[in-house]
Write a protein that holds these residues in place. Structure first.
Motif, PDB file in Angstrom:
ATOM      1  N   VAL A  53      -6.244 127.472  62.701  1.00 22.06           N
ATOM      2  CA  VAL A  53      -6.890 127.300  61.246  1.00 22.06           C
ATOM      3  C   VAL A  53      -6.234 126.284  60.564  1.00 22.06           C
ATOM      4  CG1 VAL A  53      -7.314 128.555  59.105  1.00 22.06           C
ATOM      5  CG2 VAL A  53      -7.465 129.736  61.169  1.00 22.06           C
ATOM      6  N   PHE A  54      -6.881 125.272  59.749  1.00 25.45           N
ATOM      7  CA  PHE A  54      -6.429 124.222  59.172  1.00 25.45           C
ATOM      8  C   PHE A  54      -7.039 123.994  58.049  1.00 25.45           C
ATOM      9  CE2 PHE A  54      -5.294 123.251  63.569  1.00 25.45           C
ATOM     10  CZ  PHE A  54      -4.166 122.719  63.564  1.00 25.45           C
ATOM     11  N   THR A  55      -6.245 123.176  56.937  1.00 25.26           N
ATOM     12  CA  THR A  55      -7.145 122.574  55.884  1.00 25.26           C
ATOM     13  C   THR A  55      -7.004 121.050  56.236  1.00 25.26           C
ATOM     14  OG1 THR A  55      -4.854 122.698  54.481  1.00 25.26           O
ATOM     15  CG2 THR A  55      -6.549 124.499  54.369  1.00 25.26           C
ATOM     16  N   GLY A  56      -8.053 120.327  55.649  1.00 30.44           N
ATOM     17  CA  GLY A  56      -7.991 119.102  55.753  1.00 30.44           C
ATOM     18  C   GLY A  56      -8.263 118.288  54.561  1.00 30.44           C
ATOM     19  N   SER A  57      -8.064 116.917  54.710  1.00 29.29           N
ATOM     20  CA  SER A  57      -8.481 116.072  53.674  1.00 29.29           C
ATOM     21  C   SER A  57      -8.500 114.559  54.102  1.00 29.29           C
ATOM     22  CB  SER A  57      -7.544 116.349  52.378  1.00 29.29           C
ATOM     23  OG  SER A  57      -6.215 115.704  52.667  1.00 29.29           O
ATOM     24  N   ILE A  58      -9.213 113.710  53.475  1.00 28.40           N
ATOM     25  CA  ILE A  58      -9.232 112.395  53.624  1.00 28.40           C
ATOM     26  C   ILE A  58      -8.903 111.493  52.559  1.00 28.40           C
ATOM     27  CG2 ILE A  58     -10.711 112.413  55.827  1.00 28.40           C
ATOM     28  CD1 ILE A  58     -13.037 111.498  54.238  1.00 28.40           C
ATOM     29  N   SER A  59      -8.220 110.521  52.950  1.00 27.16           N
ATOM     30  CA  SER A  59      -7.986 109.549  51.521  1.00 27.16           C
ATOM     31  C   SER A  59      -8.357 108.180  52.146  1.00 27.16           C
ATOM     32  CB  SER A  59      -6.535 109.604  51.017  1.00 27.16           C
ATOM     33  OG  SER A  59      -5.660 109.662  52.205  1.00 27.16           O
ATOM     34  N   MET A  60      -8.506 107.134  51.173  1.00 29.26           N
ATOM     35  CA  MET A  60      -8.994 105.742  51.649  1.00 29.26           C
ATOM     36  C   MET A  60      -7.575 105.076  51.209  1.00 29.26           C
ATOM     37  SD  MET A  60     -11.937 105.926  52.637  1.00 29.26           S
ATOM     38  CE  MET A  60     -12.570 104.434  52.620  1.00 29.26           C
ATOM     39  N   VAL A  61      -7.193 104.363  52.257  1.00 21.51           N
ATOM     40  CA  VAL A  61      -5.865 103.709  52.302  1.00 21.51           C
ATOM     41  C   VAL A  61      -6.110 102.127  52.701  1.00 21.51           C
ATOM     42  CG1 VAL A  61      -4.357 105.654  52.891  1.00 21.51           C
ATOM     43  CG2 VAL A  61      -5.009 104.294  54.483  1.00 21.51           C
ATOM     44  N   PRO A  62      -5.324 101.095  52.318  1.00 24.94           N
ATOM     45  CA  PRO A  62      -5.449  99.823  52.774  1.00 24.94           C
ATOM     46  C   PRO A  62      -5.071  99.893  54.274  1.00 24.94           C
ATOM     47  CG  PRO A  62      -4.060  99.799  51.070  1.00 24.94           C
ATOM     48  CD  PRO A  62      -4.331 101.421  51.052  1.00 24.94           C
ATOM     49  N   LYS A  63      -5.881  98.847  54.928  1.00 23.12           N
ATOM     50  CA  LYS A  63      -5.633  98.665  56.423  1.00 23.12           C
ATOM     51  C   LYS A  63      -4.254  98.333  56.519  1.00 23.12           C
ATOM     52  CE  LYS A  63      -7.354  94.137  57.274  1.00 23.12           C
ATOM     53  NZ  LYS A  63      -8.259  93.043  58.092  1.00 23.12           N
ATOM     54  N   PRO A  64      -3.648  98.356  57.800  1.00 24.51           N
ATOM     55  CA  PRO A  64      -2.427  98.042  58.128  1.00 24.51           C
ATOM     56  C   PRO A  64      -2.289  96.385  58.149  1.00 24.51           C
ATOM     57  CG  PRO A  64      -3.037  99.481  59.767  1.00 24.51           C
ATOM     58  CD  PRO A  64      -4.344  99.310  58.844  1.00 24.51           C
ATOM     59  N   ALA A  65      -1.033  95.929  58.039  1.00 26.22           N
ATOM     60  CA  ALA A  65      -0.636  94.620  57.907  1.00 26.22           C
ATOM     61  C   ALA A  65      -1.250  93.813  59.049  1.00 26.22           C
ATOM     62  CB  ALA A  65       0.696  94.404  57.615  1.00 26.22           C
ATOM     63  N   GLY A  66      -1.101  94.465  60.192  1.00 26.28           N
ATOM     64  CA  GLY A  66      -1.414  93.791  61.396  1.00 26.28           C
ATOM     65  C   GLY A  66      -2.692  94.037  61.941  1.00 26.28           C
ATOM     66  N   GLY A  67      -3.547  94.800  61.286  1.00 22.73           N
ATOM     67  CA  GLY A  67      -4.854  95.180  61.448  1.00 22.73           C
ATOM     68  C   GLY A  67      -5.766  94.185  61.877  1.00 22.73           C
ATOM     69  N   PRO A  68      -6.869  94.470  62.939  1.00 27.61           N
ATOM     70  CA  PRO A  68      -7.630  93.540  63.124  1.00 27.61           C
ATOM     71  C   PRO A  68      -8.769  92.849  62.481  1.00 27.61           C
ATOM     72  CG  PRO A  68      -8.240  95.532  64.148  1.00 27.61           C
ATOM     73  CD  PRO A  68      -7.024  95.793  63.518  1.00 27.61           C
ATOM     74  N   ASP A  69      -9.413  91.665  62.277  1.00 30.30           N
ATOM     75  CA  ASP A  69     -10.211  91.210  61.180  1.00 30.30           C
ATOM     76  C   ASP A  69     -11.284  92.116  61.114  1.00 30.30           C
ATOM     77  OD1 ASP A  69      -8.378  89.086  60.925  1.00 30.30           O
ATOM     78  OD2 ASP A  69      -9.392  87.637  62.119  1.00 30.30           O
ATOM     79  N   TRP A  70     -11.952  92.791  62.004  1.00 29.88           N
ATOM     80  CA  TRP A  70     -13.147  93.562  61.918  1.00 29.88           C
ATOM     81  C   TRP A  70     -12.777  94.821  61.439  1.00 29.88           C
ATOM     82  CZ3 TRP A  70     -12.442  98.248  64.061  1.00 29.88           C
ATOM     83  CH2 TRP A  70     -11.454  98.408  65.212  1.00 29.88           C
ATOM     84  N   LEU A  71     -11.726  95.102  60.923  1.00 37.75           N
ATOM     85  CA  LEU A  71     -11.258  96.487  60.348  1.00 37.75           C
ATOM     86  C   LEU A  71     -11.444  96.234  58.702  1.00 37.75           C
ATOM     87  CD1 LEU A  71     -10.206  99.422  61.260  1.00 37.75           C
ATOM     88  CD2 LEU A  71      -7.946  98.479  60.713  1.00 37.75           C
ATOM     89  N   PRO A  72     -12.485  97.080  58.063  1.00 36.64           N
ATOM     90  CA  PRO A  72     -12.398  97.013  56.992  1.00 36.64           C
ATOM     91  C   PRO A  72     -11.127  96.951  56.007  1.00 36.64           C
ATOM     92  CG  PRO A  72     -13.382  99.184  57.514  1.00 36.64           C
ATOM     93  CD  PRO A  72     -12.741  98.247  58.726  1.00 36.64           C
ATOM     94  N   ASP A  73     -11.242  96.473  54.657  1.00 42.76           N
ATOM     95  CA  ASP A  73      -9.935  96.403  53.825  1.00 42.76           C
ATOM     96  C   ASP A  73      -9.529  97.947  53.469  1.00 42.76           C
ATOM     97  OD1 ASP A  73      -9.987  93.828  53.986  1.00 42.76           O
ATOM     98  OD2 ASP A  73     -11.082  93.688  52.043  1.00 42.76           O
ATOM     99  N   MET A  74     -10.423  98.924  53.581  1.00 45.74           N
ATOM    100  CA  MET A  74      -9.876 100.212  53.218  1.00 45.74           C
ATOM    101  C   MET A  74     -10.460 101.161  54.295  1.00 45.74           C
ATOM    102  SD  MET A  74      -8.202 100.087  50.222  1.00 45.74           S
ATOM    103  CE  MET A  74      -8.203 101.592  49.524  1.00 45.74           C
ATOM    104  N   ILE A  75      -9.456 102.054  54.912  1.00 45.45           N
ATOM    105  CA  ILE A  75      -9.654 102.652  55.942  1.00 45.45           C
ATOM    106  C   ILE A  75      -9.495 104.373  55.554  1.00 45.45           C
ATOM    107  CG2 ILE A  75      -9.326 101.076  57.945  1.00 45.45           C
ATOM    108  CD1 ILE A  75      -6.735 102.083  58.236  1.00 45.45           C
ATOM    109  N   LYS A  76     -10.198 105.306  56.227  1.00 45.71           N
ATOM    110  CA  LYS A  76     -10.189 106.527  56.041  1.00 45.71           C
ATOM    111  C   LYS A  76      -8.487 106.969  56.691  1.00 45.71           C
ATOM    112  CE  LYS A  76     -14.706 108.097  56.179  1.00 45.71           C
ATOM    113  NZ  LYS A  76     -15.742 108.825  56.816  1.00 45.71           N
ATOM    114  N   LYS A  77      -7.818 108.150  56.091  1.00 48.85           N
ATOM    115  CA  LYS A  77      -6.610 108.356  56.729  1.00 48.85           C
ATOM    116  C   LYS A  77      -6.747 109.834  56.700  1.00 48.85           C
ATOM    117  CE  LYS A  77      -1.415 108.289  56.703  1.00 48.85           C
ATOM    118  NZ  LYS A  77      -1.550 108.326  58.174  1.00 48.85           N
TER     119      LYS A  77
END
Length: 88
Positions: A53-77
């Motif tokens: 049994v878990f509780t979960g949530s997601i938040s939108m965070v900026p992509k990592p500094a070394g992230g690829p170009d195709w990755l959007p600026d904000m990602i789900k964490k």
């Protein structure tokens, strides 16, 4: 022998849903479920009589500094917290 485990997401009424997550540990499967928007996460481990049994949530965070170009600026964490184990 494979070290993968299969976790079936349970519905609110306790029946199996169509979602099956594969991971070595239940936390990995819970993170996958949280990323897909589930907040109350009950995972039945196939082959055992355990329900994690878990509780979960997601938040939108900026992509990592070394992230690829195709990755959007904000990602789900995803974030999960284990509440315990139930035995069937």
């Amino acid at each position: 022998m494979s070290d993968k485990k299969y976790f079936v997401l349970l519905n609110s009424d306790g029946t199996d849903s169509d979602h099956v997550f594969v991971s070595k540990q239940p936390r990995g499967a819970a993170l996958k479920a949280a990323t897909r928007g589930h907040e109350t996460i009950r995972l039945r481990e196939r082959g055992t009589k355990r329900v994690h049994v878990f509780t979960g949530s997601i938040s939108m965070v900026p992509k990592p500094a070394g992230g690829p170009d195709w990755l959007p600026d904000m990602i789900k964490k995803a974030n999960v917290k284990k509440q315990g184990i139930e035995h069937l």
